[in-house]
Enzyme design. Structure first.
Site, PDB file in Angstrom:
ATOM      1  CG  HIS A 308     -19.204  67.618 -59.402  1.00  0.00           C
ATOM      2  ND1 HIS A 308     -18.196  68.549 -59.729  1.00  0.00           N
ATOM      3  CD2 HIS A 308     -19.625  67.134 -60.623  1.00  0.00           C
ATOM      4  CE1 HIS A 308     -18.162  68.834 -61.071  1.00  0.00           C
ATOM      5  NE2 HIS A 308     -18.871  67.904 -61.554  1.00  0.00           N
ATOM      6  CG  ASP A 365     -22.712  61.091 -64.621  1.00  0.00           C
ATOM      7  OD1 ASP A 365     -23.045  61.666 -65.688  1.00  0.00           O
ATOM      8  OD2 ASP A 365     -21.743  61.605 -64.324  1.00  0.00           O
TER       9      ASP A 365
HETATM   10  N1  ACO Z   1     -19.556  58.068 -52.073  1.00  0.00           N
HETATM   11  C1  ACO Z   1     -18.712  58.230 -51.050  1.00  0.00           C
HETATM   12  N2  ACO Z   1     -18.051  58.906 -50.649  1.00  0.00           N
HETATM   13  C2  ACO Z   1     -17.630  59.830 -51.271  1.00  0.00           C
HETATM   14  C3  ACO Z   1     -17.984  59.996 -52.623  1.00  0.00           C
HETATM   15  C4  ACO Z   1     -19.027  59.095 -52.951  1.00  0.00           C
HETATM   16  N3  ACO Z   1     -19.693  59.302 -54.263  1.00  0.00           N
HETATM   17  N4  ACO Z   1     -17.533  60.886 -53.383  1.00  0.00           N
HETATM   18  C5  ACO Z   1     -16.400  61.331 -52.522  1.00  0.00           C
HETATM   19  N5  ACO Z   1     -16.617  60.845 -51.323  1.00  0.00           N
HETATM   20  C6  ACO Z   1     -15.979  61.261 -50.080  1.00  0.00           C
HETATM   21  C7  ACO Z   1     -14.192  60.892 -50.301  1.00  0.00           C
HETATM   22  O1  ACO Z   1     -13.830  59.496 -50.079  1.00  0.00           O
HETATM   23  C8  ACO Z   1     -13.810  61.806 -49.258  1.00  0.00           C
HETATM   24  O2  ACO Z   1     -13.934  61.326 -48.134  1.00  0.00           O
HETATM   25  P1  ACO Z   1     -12.687  61.602 -47.020  1.00  0.00           P
HETATM   26  O3  ACO Z   1     -12.558  62.995 -46.908  1.00  0.00           O
HETATM   27  O4  ACO Z   1     -12.925  60.975 -45.657  1.00  0.00           O
HETATM   28  O5  ACO Z   1     -11.481  61.072 -47.537  1.00  0.00           O
HETATM   29  C9  ACO Z   1     -14.814  62.777 -49.333  1.00  0.00           C
HETATM   30  O6  ACO Z   1     -16.127  62.439 -49.777  1.00  0.00           O
HETATM   31  C10 ACO Z   1     -14.419  64.160 -50.218  1.00  0.00           C
HETATM   32  O7  ACO Z   1     -14.072  63.801 -51.538  1.00  0.00           O
HETATM   33  P2  ACO Z   1     -13.925  64.899 -52.690  1.00  0.00           P
HETATM   34  O8  ACO Z   1     -12.649  65.397 -52.343  1.00  0.00           O
HETATM   35  O9  ACO Z   1     -15.321  65.780 -52.604  1.00  0.00           O
HETATM   36  O10 ACO Z   1     -14.043  63.965 -54.031  1.00  0.00           O
HETATM   37  P3  ACO Z   1     -13.074  64.090 -55.206  1.00  0.00           P
HETATM   38  O11 ACO Z   1     -13.032  65.456 -55.642  1.00  0.00           O
HETATM   39  O12 ACO Z   1     -11.857  63.374 -55.116  1.00  0.00           O
HETATM   40  O13 ACO Z   1     -14.088  63.368 -56.263  1.00  0.00           O
HETATM   41  C11 ACO Z   1     -15.686  62.501 -57.478  1.00  0.00           C
HETATM   42  C12 ACO Z   1     -14.923  63.705 -56.985  1.00  0.00           C
HETATM   43  C13 ACO Z   1     -14.724  61.831 -58.341  1.00  0.00           C
HETATM   44  C14 ACO Z   1     -16.893  62.912 -58.439  1.00  0.00           C
HETATM   45  C15 ACO Z   1     -16.181  61.724 -56.378  1.00  0.00           C
HETATM   46  O14 ACO Z   1     -17.167  62.451 -55.735  1.00  0.00           O
HETATM   47  C16 ACO Z   1     -16.908  60.400 -56.958  1.00  0.00           C
HETATM   48  O15 ACO Z   1     -16.196  59.368 -57.019  1.00  0.00           O
HETATM   49  N6  ACO Z   1     -18.326  60.172 -57.056  1.00  0.00           N
HETATM   50  C17 ACO Z   1     -18.861  58.996 -57.339  1.00  0.00           C
HETATM   51  C18 ACO Z   1     -18.637  58.881 -59.339  1.00  0.00           C
HETATM   52  C19 ACO Z   1     -19.269  59.745 -59.804  1.00  0.00           C
HETATM   53  O16 ACO Z   1     -20.594  60.168 -59.621  1.00  0.00           O
HETATM   54  N7  ACO Z   1     -18.741  60.576 -60.821  1.00  0.00           N
HETATM   55  C20 ACO Z   1     -19.468  61.368 -61.886  1.00  0.00           C
HETATM   56  C21 ACO Z   1     -18.873  63.016 -61.580  1.00  0.00           C
HETATM   57  S1  ACO Z   1     -19.878  64.128 -62.272  1.00  0.00           S
HETATM   58  C22 ACO Z   1     -19.086  63.971 -63.792  1.00  0.00           C
HETATM   59  O17 ACO Z   1     -17.920  63.874 -64.154  1.00  0.00           O
HETATM   60  C23 ACO Z   1     -19.799  64.462 -65.189  1.00  0.00           C
END
Ligand code: ACO
Length: 431
Positions: A308, A365
């Site tokens: 998130h 979700d």
């Molecule tokens: N699976 C694998 N890796 C992930 C995921 C995931 N679901 N989410 C984040 N990461 C990784 C990123 O690639 C990043 O890796 P790095 O440090 O090696 O580059 C690290 O975790 C940190 O990422 P964040 O900064 O926490 O993520 P960001 O804020 O950019 O994105 C988001 C948040 C878009 C929700 C992301 O976690 C994601 O894509 N999740 C999957 C989609 C999802 O479930 N979206 C619903 C969100 S809730 C809502 O909108 C109601």
């Protein structure tokens, strides 16, 4: 307590005021930074930027706290319902009995989509993406009710109660009609029913045979919508505020929010989770392949429903919905192999250093789709359900923008990295 922050640029020391929110949230007020120094703060994605002051929702991502107008989400989940919470989110207080009744009545009398507006649906193919339909038809409310959508804050605020009730009630009706359209079924008109019962009636009634609402189903739907009612400055709400800041009316601003919500990294994630779980099920995999792919770091392979943008501990909504999953399936006498897969996947990810070290936990979700599925709502409609639930938050945020006499149009800056000035080359001389 520090009241000013200072930064030094070249030899010049600049003092910037500190702002503190009602929950102690701190910000450096950089509104005059560019004017005073020529510099801006660079913050791609705005993760460290406060774009507004708001009194709707408080969220502490580090500690998994979510409160609407001060009320914790778990208390609302336990004691309130979607419409009462919608009122709270929009108007700032829980309604007394009289106000609750008046609000319910306003929603019921504004539920129908008039005959002329129904014709819009005919222009869409049966397999049109539901969110594309929803945003177009929600925007057309501004065309059908122009007196509520003048693009003049003062006038639009005078009609706010009616416009807000229409937005909540009609978006719900449009959602059910989109489903009927996709199935080639005749529309079912709203009746004098509670909000969620009415939705189920419009979705699932047969000709000459009204859908009999199962109380557990209506209750679960209520919970899911309530869980989505607002979520601070997320992508779609910020979009609503941004569009609204130009003076755009409520319906148009909400339509923009619906588009923002449709992306897979935002509201589209609930459907993406189901596709992921289904393909694990179909392939007889235990989820290992998805976890391994998710760890590759490429965006297209993320573990959907995990992580998130602001929660770094747990998503309090996921806790409530995850627990509700078992209860709802049991009450409906259903079992779902995808629930077992989701639980196993969650356990595996929570033990995996990649997810633990990045503080990636299930979000709202991850489990919501399993409940929607148990209620008979198809995956293609999941994001529409999210939009119906999020309408109150969009409305409350639009109202804050429209009511802020000192507000200015949202207009971020950028760091330009394109070519510097060059002279025009006639087409005959280009390579
Ligand atoms: N699976 C694998 N890796 C992930 C995921 C995931 N679901 N989410 C984040 N990461 C990784 C990123 O690639 C990043 O890796 P790095 O440090 O090696 O580059 C690290 O975790 C940190 O990422 P964040 O900064 O926490 O993520 P960001 O804020 O950019 O994105 C988001 C948040 C878009 C929700 C992301 O976690 C994601 O894509 N999740 C999957 C989609 C999802 O479930 N979206 C619903 C969100 S809730 C809502 O909108 C109601």
């Amino acid at each position: 307590m520090t009241t000013n922050a200072s930064i030094k640029i070249d030899d010049k020391e600049i003092s910037l005021p500190i702002m503190v929110g009602s929950e102690g949230e701190k910000a450096v007020d950089a509104r005059n930074l560019r004017k005073d120094t020529g510099y801006i703060f660079y913050d791609q994605g705005y993760g460290n930027t406060g774009s507004c002051e708001s009194s709707v929702t408080y969220l502490d991502g580090e500690n998994g706290v979510l409160r609407h107008r001060g009320y914790p989400i778990d208390q609302l989940a336990e004691h309130s319902d979607f419409i009462e919470t919608a009122y709270l989110v929009i108007y700032g207080e829980l309604p007394n009995e009289k106000k609750r009744k008046e609000f319910g009545a306003l929603l019921r009398t504004n539920a129908v989509i008039e005959t002329q507006m129904q014709r819009i649906f005919e222009g869409f193919p049966k397999d049109a993406p539901p969110m594309a339909m929803l945003s177009s038809i929600a925007n057309s409310l501004a065309a059908y009710y122009p007196e509520l959508a003048t693009n003049n804050f003062e006038k639009d605020l005078q009609n706010f109660d009616l416009a807000a009730a229409m937005a909540i009630s009609k978006i719900r009706t449009i959602g059910a009609m989109i489903y009927r359209h996709s199935k080639g079924l005749p529309f079912v008109h709203p009746k004098d029913l509670p909000f969620c019962d009415n939705f189920l009636h419009m979705m699932f009634s047969e000709p000459y045979q009204d859908y009999v609402v199962i109380p557990e189903v209506a209750k679960a739907l209520n919970l899911l919508l309530l869980m989505h009612a607002d979520h601070e400055q997320n992508c779609s709400t910020s979009t609503v505020r941004m569009v609204g800041s130009s003076g755009a009316n409520l319906f148009t601003s909400i339509s923009a929010g619906i588009n923002a919500l449709s992306g897979p990294l935002h509201g589209g994630a609930n459907a993406a989770v189901m596709h992921m779980l289904q393909s694990i099920h179909d392939e007889g995999d235990d989820g290992t392949r998805f976890i391994a792919a998710a760890k590759s770091g490429t965006k297209g392979n993320r573990l959907m429903g995990f992580g998130h943008a602001v929660y770094r501990n747990f998503d309090p909504r996921a806790k409530v919905i995850g627990a509700a999953c078992d209860v709802v399936l049991k009450k409906l006498g259903k079992s779902d192999p995808l629930l077992d897969i989701a639980k196993n996947l969650e356990q595996a990810a929570l033990k995996d250093d990649y997810f633990v070290s990045r503080k990636l936990y299930p979000n709202v979700d991850f489990y919501s789709g399993i409940i929607f599925r148990a209620l008979g709502i198809p995956t293609s409609m999941f994001t529409v359900m999210f939009a119906i639930g999020r309408a109150p938050g969009w409305i409350a945020n639009w109202r804050e923008v429209a009511s802020n006499a000192k507000g200015r149009i949202y207009r971020p800056r950028q760091i330009y990295v394109g070519p510097t000035q060059r002279d025009y080359v006639p087409i005959s001389k280009r390579a």
